[in-house]
Design an enzyme around this catalytic site. Structure first.
Site, mmCIF file in Angstrom:
data_model
loop_
_atom_site.group_PDB
_atom_site.id
_atom_site.type_symbol
_atom_site.label_atom_id
_atom_site.label_comp_id
_atom_site.label_asym_id
_atom_site.label_seq_id
_atom_site.Cartn_x
_atom_site.Cartn_y
_atom_site.Cartn_z
ATOM 1 C CG ASN A 72 -1.726 1.240 1.386
ATOM 2 O OD1 ASN A 72 -1.860 2.013 0.438
ATOM 3 N ND2 ASN A 72 -2.292 1.452 2.572
ATOM 4 C CD GLU A 100 -3.005 5.616 6.690
ATOM 5 O OE1 GLU A 100 -2.967 5.685 5.457
ATOM 6 O OE2 GLU A 100 -2.110 5.062 7.364
HETATM 7 C C1 PEP Z 1 -0.951 0.048 5.814
HETATM 8 O O1 PEP Z 1 -0.704 0.971 5.069
HETATM 9 O O2 PEP Z 1 -2.019 -0.526 5.718
HETATM 10 C C2 PEP Z 1 0.059 -0.352 6.797
HETATM 11 C C3 PEP Z 1 -0.137 -1.444 7.488
HETATM 12 O O3 PEP Z 1 1.174 0.452 6.923
HETATM 13 P P1 PEP Z 1 2.564 0.077 7.651
HETATM 14 O O4 PEP Z 1 3.003 -1.243 7.078
HETATM 15 O O5 PEP Z 1 3.469 1.197 7.306
HETATM 16 O O6 PEP Z 1 2.285 -0.035 9.114
#
Ligand code: PEP
Length: 255
Positions: free
Chosen positions: A13, A101
């Site tokens: 992501n 988010e």
């Molecule tokens: C995400 O973007 O869903 C995520 C889990 O980010 P990170 O791996 O940076 O914690």
């Protein structure tokens, strides 16, 4: 629960990164050059403005394309929005929906997420539905009821067959913080999600559905996470933005 039929998926992501198209191309090319036919699927969920470009890079590789959001209407006067049909037209297989988010920064309710899942499925996109509790909710010991309530509301009046939806368990306190949920606890909550899917649908569907863990997943944590019974892959934020780290993560996941 039966483990044989589940498909595993590791999805990057990229969120609102990288800042230029040139960097996005470099990142996708580097990942593509290192991606083989792993024993799981790899997807890149990139900013909408890069979808077409990244599609050209990965279209002849095993990597699948994903988006990070879509609107719940098909077309019309919705300035700035992107439809599920537009994503399908650009060759997307997946769309992340209900990311924490989006829920917290963009006020997306379970009702909105439910509408988005419906329109995504209507356009044969596979939603990666994110659910997860905040640190406060975890401290209050209401993690399980929060996750169950999210699933019930987000999937209201939606028919699933075990292949048309992916669920990502993403504890909010572990996203982008470097705090990883222990593999045992992540597995326990993914198991809870599977049981809820069995209750809402059927045991057969629950045994097929892909349930990822997300939250500060790194090349050093993935091996153990992939071994857990109820974890069928990962949704990876920060670590998917550094080609060397993401490539190592994929290799470690494959071993
Ligand atoms: C995400 O973007 O869903 C995520 C889990 O980010 P990170 O791996 O940076 O914690």
């Amino acid at each position: 629960m039966e483990n044989k039929m589940k498909k595993k998926l590791i999805a990057g992501n990229w969120k609102l990164n990288p800042t230029t198209k040139t960097e996005a191309i470099k990142l996708a090319e580097n990942i593509k050059n290192n991606t083989k036919n792993f024993n799981f699927e790899v997807a890149l969920c990139v900013p909408s403005i890069y979808l077409d470009t990244i599609n050209e890079i990965i279209k002849d590789s095993p990597i699948k394309l994903g988006a990070q959001n879509c609107y719940f209407e098909e077309k019309g006067a919705f300035t700035g929005e992107i439809s599920a049909q537009m994503l399908k037209d650009l060759n997307c297989k997946y769309v992340i929906l209900g990311h924490s988010e989006r829920r917290s920064l963009f006020a997306e309710t379970d009702e909105i997420i439910n509408h988005k899942i419906k329109i995504a499925m209507k356009n044969t996109l596979i939603p990666i539905l994110c659910v997860g509790e905040s640190e406060e909710q975890r401290n209050k010991n209401i993690t399980d009821s929060i996750i169950e309530a999210q699933l019930t509301a987000d999937l209201k009046d939606i028919s699933i067959d075990g292949n048309n939806l992916v669920i990502a368990y993403e504890p909010i306190w572990a996203i982008g913080t470097g705090k990883t949920c222990s593999s045992e606890e992540a597995d326990r909550v993914c198991g809870l999600i599977r049981n809820k899917i069995a209750q809402l649908y059927s045991k057969d569907i629950a045994s097929k559905i892909t349930i990822q863990y997300g939250g500060s997943v790194k090349s050093s944590t993935i091996k153990e996470q992939m071994k857990m019974e109820n974890i069928d892959g990962a949704l990876v934020g920060g670590a998917s933005l550094i080609a060397e780290e993401f490539n190592l993560l994929l290799q470690n996941a494959n071993n």
